[in-house]
Design an enzyme around this catalytic site. Structure first.
Site, short mmCIF file in Angstrom:
data_model
loop_
_atom_site.label_atom_id
_atom_site.label_comp_id
_atom_site.label_asym_id
_atom_site.label_seq_id
_atom_site.Cartn_x
_atom_site.Cartn_y
_atom_site.Cartn_z
N ASP A 59 -73.46 146.00 33.58
CA ASP A 59 -74.33 145.41 34.60
C ASP A 59 -75.80 145.63 34.32
O ASP A 59 -76.18 146.40 33.46
CB ASP A 59 -74.05 146.08 35.95
CG ASP A 59 -72.74 145.63 36.50
OD1 ASP A 59 -72.35 144.50 36.22
OD2 ASP A 59 -72.11 146.42 37.22
N GLU A 114 -83.15 161.14 65.72
CA GLU A 114 -84.48 161.33 65.11
C GLU A 114 -84.46 162.24 63.89
O GLU A 114 -85.43 162.32 63.15
CB GLU A 114 -85.46 161.89 66.14
CG GLU A 114 -85.95 160.85 67.13
CD GLU A 114 -85.00 160.66 68.30
OE1 GLU A 114 -83.98 161.40 68.37
OE2 GLU A 114 -85.27 159.78 69.12
N PRO A 144 -83.71 160.03 54.11
CA PRO A 144 -84.80 159.27 53.47
C PRO A 144 -85.71 160.14 52.60
O PRO A 144 -86.42 159.64 51.73
CB PRO A 144 -85.58 158.66 54.65
CG PRO A 144 -85.06 159.31 55.88
CD PRO A 144 -83.71 159.91 55.57
N ARG A 168 -67.49 151.15 41.92
CA ARG A 168 -67.42 150.17 40.82
C ARG A 168 -67.22 150.85 39.47
O ARG A 168 -66.78 150.22 38.52
CB ARG A 168 -68.69 149.31 40.80
CG ARG A 168 -68.86 148.50 42.08
CD ARG A 168 -70.14 147.69 42.09
NE ARG A 168 -70.03 146.52 41.24
CZ ARG A 168 -70.60 146.41 40.05
NH1 ARG A 168 -71.32 147.38 39.57
NH2 ARG A 168 -70.44 145.33 39.35
N1 ADE Z 1 -81.22 157.57 56.61
C1 ADE Z 1 -82.27 156.92 57.13
N2 ADE Z 1 -82.96 156.28 56.17
C2 ADE Z 1 -82.30 156.52 54.99
C3 ADE Z 1 -82.53 156.15 53.64
N3 ADE Z 1 -83.55 155.39 53.27
N4 ADE Z 1 -81.65 156.59 52.72
C4 ADE Z 1 -80.62 157.37 53.06
N5 ADE Z 1 -80.37 157.76 54.31
C5 ADE Z 1 -81.20 157.34 55.28
#
Ligand code: ADE
Length: 244
Positions: free
Chosen positions: A167, A115, A88, A152
């Site tokens: 697209d 975690e 993330p 794609r």
């Molecule tokens: N793992 C946990 N959340 C994620 C996200 N938003 N993008 C990529 N991998 C992740």
């Protein structure tokens, strides 16, 4: 293209065998290999995580199973590859990155869970990628989304000469609205111009609708879009307050 996915939950990837990606694998355009990296744990109970040094809540994935799994992949194929850590905190995934990854011969996805992971796992990756500003329970779904959007762009994956290049986002604009039969449904009519047979007018209408949609729904995209002076004028008109 070869894709290796390192995960603790191989069953989650059933979805890749369906629809266009399933067909792409049958046609050998894509070769997807899913690996449960727990098998590379040195631990006698096959644990892959441990508590953080310095204290704190939760467990972290250890580097060793990931490193050993990537060693095995490199042994099998010494060619160049992109090793993508789903994270993330990574670079935001978008259509441009999908297009770039589609040029590669070999992608490796590292799916974290629990975690978090030991920092040294980041050093194993060539890319750290997030699919958006939210936190998933693991990287699996993020990897699947990336694989779908990337595949794609591989020639032959989409049917009937369709192209991912037309697209939404391809020209930094959202796609114009499309219609099929019937010409009227529950009082909603197909715009006359689409029934006119005038291809020049249709093309102009579509382009203006793409501009209008982008202006309404994703104005942030307009800042980076290549706009002609006609486009600018069209948008200026949209920006003017409505006449009473
Ligand atoms: N793992 C946990 N959340 C994620 C996200 N938003 N993008 C990529 N991998 C992740």
């Amino acid at each position: 293209m070869k894709i290796d996915i390192l995960t603790l939950f191989p069953n989650m990837f059933q979805a890749l065998n369906e629809s266009m990606l399933g067909k792409a694998q049958e046609k050998n355009l894509l070769q997807i290999n899913i690996c449960d990296f727990r098998q590379y744990s040195n631990d006698k109970h096959h644990h892959v995580d441990d508590t953080p040094y310095g204290g704190g809540a939760g467990m972290l994935l250890q580097p060793q199973p990931f490193y050993r799994a990537v060693d095995a992949i490199n042994q099998d194929d010494a060619g160049p590859k992109r090793v993508i850590l789903l994270d993330p905190a990574g670079q935001r995934f978008d259509q441009q990155l999908a297009q770039e990854l589609a040029q590669e011969q070999h992608l490796v996805f590292l799916c974290g869970h629990y975690e978090g992971f030991d920092y040294r796992i980041e050093q194993l990756a060539t890319d750290r990628v997030s699919i958006g500003d939210f936190v998933l329970t693991g990287g699996e779904m993020a990897a699947m989304m990336m694989i779908d959007a990337t595949a794609r762009f591989i020639p032959g994956v989409l049917g009937n000469g369709q192209s991912a290049y037309s697209d939404s986002f391809a020209q930094d604009l959202l796609e114009y609205p499309q219609y099929t039969r019937p010409a009227e449904y529950r009082g909603m009519k197909v715009p006359d111009v689409l029934l006119s047979g005038n291809h020049q007018k249709i093309a102009q209408w579509r382009h203006e609708q793409a501009l209008k949609r982008t202006w309404l729904q994703r104005p942030d995209l307009l800042a980076q879009a290549a706009l002609s002076s006609e486009d600018q004028q069209f948008l200026e008109k949209l920006n003017q307050p409505r006449q009473k």
